[in-house]
Motif scaffolding. Structure first.
Motif, short mmCIF file in Angstrom:
data_model
loop_
_atom_site.label_atom_id
_atom_site.label_comp_id
_atom_site.label_asym_id
_atom_site.label_seq_id
_atom_site.Cartn_x
_atom_site.Cartn_y
_atom_site.Cartn_z
N THR A 1 0.81 -1.22 0.00
CA THR A 1 0.00 0.00 0.00
C THR A 1 0.85 1.27 0.00
O THR A 1 0.32 2.36 -0.27
CB THR A 1 -0.92 0.01 1.23
OG1 THR A 1 -0.14 -0.15 2.43
CG2 THR A 1 -1.93 -1.12 1.16
N SER A 2 2.14 1.15 0.29
CA SER A 2 3.00 2.34 0.22
C SER A 2 3.22 2.81 -1.21
O SER A 2 3.68 3.93 -1.43
CB SER A 2 4.35 2.05 0.89
OG SER A 2 5.05 1.02 0.19
N HIS A 3 2.87 1.96 -2.19
CA HIS A 3 3.01 2.34 -3.59
C HIS A 3 1.72 2.91 -4.18
O HIS A 3 1.61 3.06 -5.39
CB HIS A 3 3.43 1.12 -4.42
CG HIS A 3 4.79 0.60 -4.08
ND1 HIS A 3 5.18 -0.71 -4.32
CD2 HIS A 3 5.85 1.22 -3.49
CE1 HIS A 3 6.42 -0.87 -3.89
NE2 HIS A 3 6.85 0.28 -3.40
N VAL A 4 0.76 3.23 -3.32
CA VAL A 4 -0.51 3.73 -3.82
C VAL A 4 -0.35 5.08 -4.50
O VAL A 4 -1.19 5.48 -5.33
CB VAL A 4 -1.53 3.80 -2.66
CG1 VAL A 4 -1.21 4.94 -1.72
CG2 VAL A 4 -2.95 3.91 -3.18
N ASN A 5 0.73 5.80 -4.20
CA ASN A 5 0.96 7.08 -4.87
C ASN A 5 1.22 6.92 -6.36
O ASN A 5 1.12 7.88 -7.13
CB ASN A 5 2.12 7.81 -4.21
CG ASN A 5 3.43 7.02 -4.29
OD1 ASN A 5 3.42 5.80 -4.12
ND2 ASN A 5 4.53 7.68 -4.56
N LEU A 6 1.55 5.70 -6.81
CA LEU A 6 1.78 5.45 -8.23
C LEU A 6 0.49 5.42 -9.04
O LEU A 6 0.53 5.38 -10.27
CB LEU A 6 2.54 4.13 -8.41
CG LEU A 6 3.92 4.04 -7.77
CD1 LEU A 6 4.51 2.66 -7.95
CD2 LEU A 6 4.85 5.10 -8.36
N LEU A 7 -0.64 5.46 -8.37
CA LEU A 7 -1.92 5.47 -9.09
C LEU A 7 -2.07 6.73 -9.95
O LEU A 7 -2.87 6.74 -10.89
CB LEU A 7 -3.08 5.38 -8.11
CG LEU A 7 -3.30 4.03 -7.42
CD1 LEU A 7 -4.44 4.13 -6.42
CD2 LEU A 7 -3.61 2.96 -8.46
N LYS A 8 -1.31 7.75 -9.65
CA LYS A 8 -1.42 8.99 -10.44
C LYS A 8 -0.98 8.79 -11.88
O LYS A 8 -1.33 9.59 -12.76
CB LYS A 8 -0.59 10.10 -9.80
CG LYS A 8 0.90 9.77 -9.72
CD LYS A 8 1.66 10.85 -8.97
CE LYS A 8 3.14 10.51 -8.84
NZ LYS A 8 3.89 11.54 -8.09
N PHE A 9 -0.23 7.71 -12.16
CA PHE A 9 0.17 7.43 -13.54
C PHE A 9 -0.84 6.53 -14.25
O PHE A 9 -0.86 6.49 -15.48
CB PHE A 9 1.54 6.73 -13.56
CG PHE A 9 2.64 7.54 -12.94
CD1 PHE A 9 3.17 8.62 -13.61
CD2 PHE A 9 3.13 7.23 -11.68
CE1 PHE A 9 4.19 9.37 -13.05
CE2 PHE A 9 4.14 7.97 -11.10
CZ PHE A 9 4.67 9.05 -11.79
N ALA A 10 -1.65 5.82 -13.51
CA ALA A 10 -2.59 4.87 -14.12
C ALA A 10 -4.00 5.42 -14.24
O ALA A 10 -4.70 5.13 -15.22
CB ALA A 10 -2.63 3.56 -13.30
N LEU A 11 -4.44 6.23 -13.29
CA LEU A 11 -5.80 6.77 -13.29
C LEU A 11 -5.72 8.29 -13.17
O LEU A 11 -5.39 8.82 -12.11
CB LEU A 11 -6.60 6.17 -12.13
CG LEU A 11 -8.08 6.56 -12.05
CD1 LEU A 11 -8.82 6.12 -13.30
CD2 LEU A 11 -8.72 5.96 -10.81
N THR A 12 -6.02 8.96 -14.28
CA THR A 12 -5.92 10.42 -14.34
C THR A 12 -7.27 11.01 -14.77
O THR A 12 -8.21 10.28 -15.08
CB THR A 12 -4.83 10.85 -15.32
OG1 THR A 12 -5.17 10.38 -16.65
CG2 THR A 12 -3.48 10.25 -14.92
#
Length: 531
Positions: free
Chosen positions: A132-143
């Protein structure tokens, strides 16, 4: 009448030239006809060419429209904890038999083909690992730009059913937090939520008459974002879409082949699986999500899952109804479920209630591995010298030795089971060479002046200890240095033990002994108890 001029024949050259003149004009008339016919043929040819060009233009436009119906901008976002089956499920859809796990945010694609229209495209797949610490990477997948082109899949595993609801709530909250960070206006968010409501309400069960009248009825519920006015939307049933995220959401329960192991190793019953299913379906009802039970190992519902994906994303026809009969292959399409249908599962729940807290019914088991109860427990024998020393302490303290003198020691120390071929230490069955020893020490006598069993056993163990420890190595158990007084006591103890053994040997002669060795051993034990 005289004024009338006489008829004069024309000149000869004129008469001769007239036929020539007519002959000259005859070819001109034929040429005109030919020109007229050529003009008509040219007109028909031009019309035919224009007609061919028109059909070519129409076919070209149709081909262009066909290619536009399968866009390449669609994406699939896959979420779930570690070991939830995300990588294996996507590899199954890709036809990849050797999946590799990635880290962070991984990108891949699925080939999508439309055989009817002879067209194909690629569906992009973003897979976030279980950290869950990688949840900030969602900004590249869902915009904001690809929000309407993205569908979300949340995976949970049946290998850990006690974690299913916590994982679903956790990932739904993380997804909601990311959506709140996007720069979507309030009007746009409302439009997306209304579109979700419209899709839910426009679900039609395959096989209905209204669907049969349309050539492609399922396309009307694809995500084309052709919004209807809000007043046309009917009120939703209770507890339906109360947490509307404004995008397609699908919940996938993987590894359902493990359900048989839960029944065997953890004593799961049908009501436990019904309780799990009703809890997940209530969650899906709140978010407007579809539900799949899949097993890549047994190839259950994987093909249905792929068809449902391309139906929701690209508008492909989809004819599979809801599947609720097989407990490990459940399929609930978005828009089909409601509270009444979920309540059917309550009929099989006798020892649990549907409103109980989830982990109270589906509790995490206490460390219990499959087949651990059937393993043989290894028994380690106690050291002989330590066993004898402990018995000596009991005897010196004046107490009776513990009943498990041979079978095991005090204090819970493991011991070897006594088998029929093992002889009891100190029993008359052990043949020895009795010696004539001095009379027993005064004060340790029984009725009639005979030594007691306790004194005999004490003397015997002391003799063994003295014999063993006399040859021991300093620093090891059993090794000791004796004083002269201790040596005299040890000699007396050995004398008492030898005298007792001699007496027991003589008493055996008075009893007829059976021929078998085992019976002799039993008789000797009986004589010992009589003493």
């Amino acid at each position: 009448m005289d004024d009338v001029p006489p008829l004069v024949p024309p000149p000869a050259h004129t008469m001769e030239s007239e036929p020539q003149h007519r002959t000259h004009h005859q070819p001109n008339h034929s040429t005109a006809n030919n020109n007229h016919s050529h003009t008509i043929n040219s007109s028909k040819s031009n019309v035919h060419k224009e007609s061919e060009n028109l059909w070519a233009t129409v076919l070209s436009e149709v081909q262009t429209n066909r290619n536009a119906q399968l866009p390449s901008s669609k994406n699939l976002l896959v979420l779930g904890d570690k070991e939830s089956g995300k990588t294996t499920l996507i590899a199954k859809l890709q036809g990849n038999e050797d999946p590799k796990k990635g880290a962070g945010l991984e990108y891949s694609y699925i080939d999508v083909r439309d055989e009817y229209r002879d067209d194909h495209t690629r569906l992009g797949v973003w897979t976030l690992d279980g950290d869950t610490s990688h949840v900030n990477l969602l900004k590249f997948a869902l915009t904001e730009s690809n929000f309407t082109d993205t569908s979300v899949v949340i995976c949970v595993s049946m290998m850990a059913p006690w974690n299913i609801m916590d994982q679903l709530q956790n990932w739904a909250s993380l997804l909601q937090d990311h959506i709140d960070k996007l720069s979507l206006s309030a009007e746009r968010t409302l439009e997306l939520q209304n579109e979700n409501r419209r899709i839910w309400q426009s679900y039609v069960e395959p096989g209905d008459d209204t669907e049969a009248t349309s050539s492609s009825p399922t396309k009307r519920i694809s995500r084309n974002l052709e919004f209807e006015p809000e007043e046309d939307l009917l009120p939703l049933p209770e507890n339906t879409l109360t947490r509307n995220l404004g995008l397609d959401l699908i919940v996938v329960v993987t590894k359902t082949d493990y359900m048989s192991d839960l029944e065997r190793d953890y004593d799961y019953k049908e009501e436990h699986f019904d309780f799990i299913q009703q809890s997940i379906r209530k969650f899906c009802l709140q978010f407007g999500a579809a539900l799949f039970y899949t097993s890549v190992k047994d190839d259950k519902n994987c093909d249905v899952f792929y068809k449902y994906l391309v139906h929701r994303i690209y508008g492909f026809p989809f004819k599979t109804p809801a599947l609720v009969v097989e407990k490990d292959a459940v399929f609930i399409p978005a828009g089909w479920d409601n509270e009444k249908k979920i309540a059917i599962l309550f009929e099989n729940m006798h020892s649990v209630k549907p409103d109980q807290y989830y982990t109270d019914v589906i509790a995490r088991p206490i460390v219990r591995k499959p087949g651990a109860a059937n393993r043989d427990i290894e028994v380690v024998a106690e050291d002989e010298q330590q066993f004898l020393l402990r018995q000596q302490q009991y005897l010196l303290q004046g107490g009776a030795p513990p009943p498990n003198l041979v079978g095991g020691g005090a204090g819970g120390a493991p011991a070897v089971q006594k088998t029929p071929d093992r002889k009891v230490i100190g029993s008359p069955g052990v043949q020895g060479s009795p010696k004539k020893m001095e009379p027993s020490k005064p004060g340790v006598v029984g009725p009639g002046g005979a030594p007691t069993s306790e004194s005999v056993l004490s003397s015997f163990f002391n003799s063994l200890l003295s014999k063993k420890t006399g040859q021991g190595v300093p620093g090891q158990p059993g090794a000791s240095i004796k004083s002269p007084a201790q040596a005299d006591d040890s000699a007396a103890m050995r004398s008492d033990a030898a005298a007792e053994l001699d007496r027991l040997t003589r008493s055996q002669k008075k009893v007829p002994l059976p021929s078998s060795g085992n019976s002799s051993l039993e008789s000797s034990v009986n004589n010992t108890s009589d003493c």
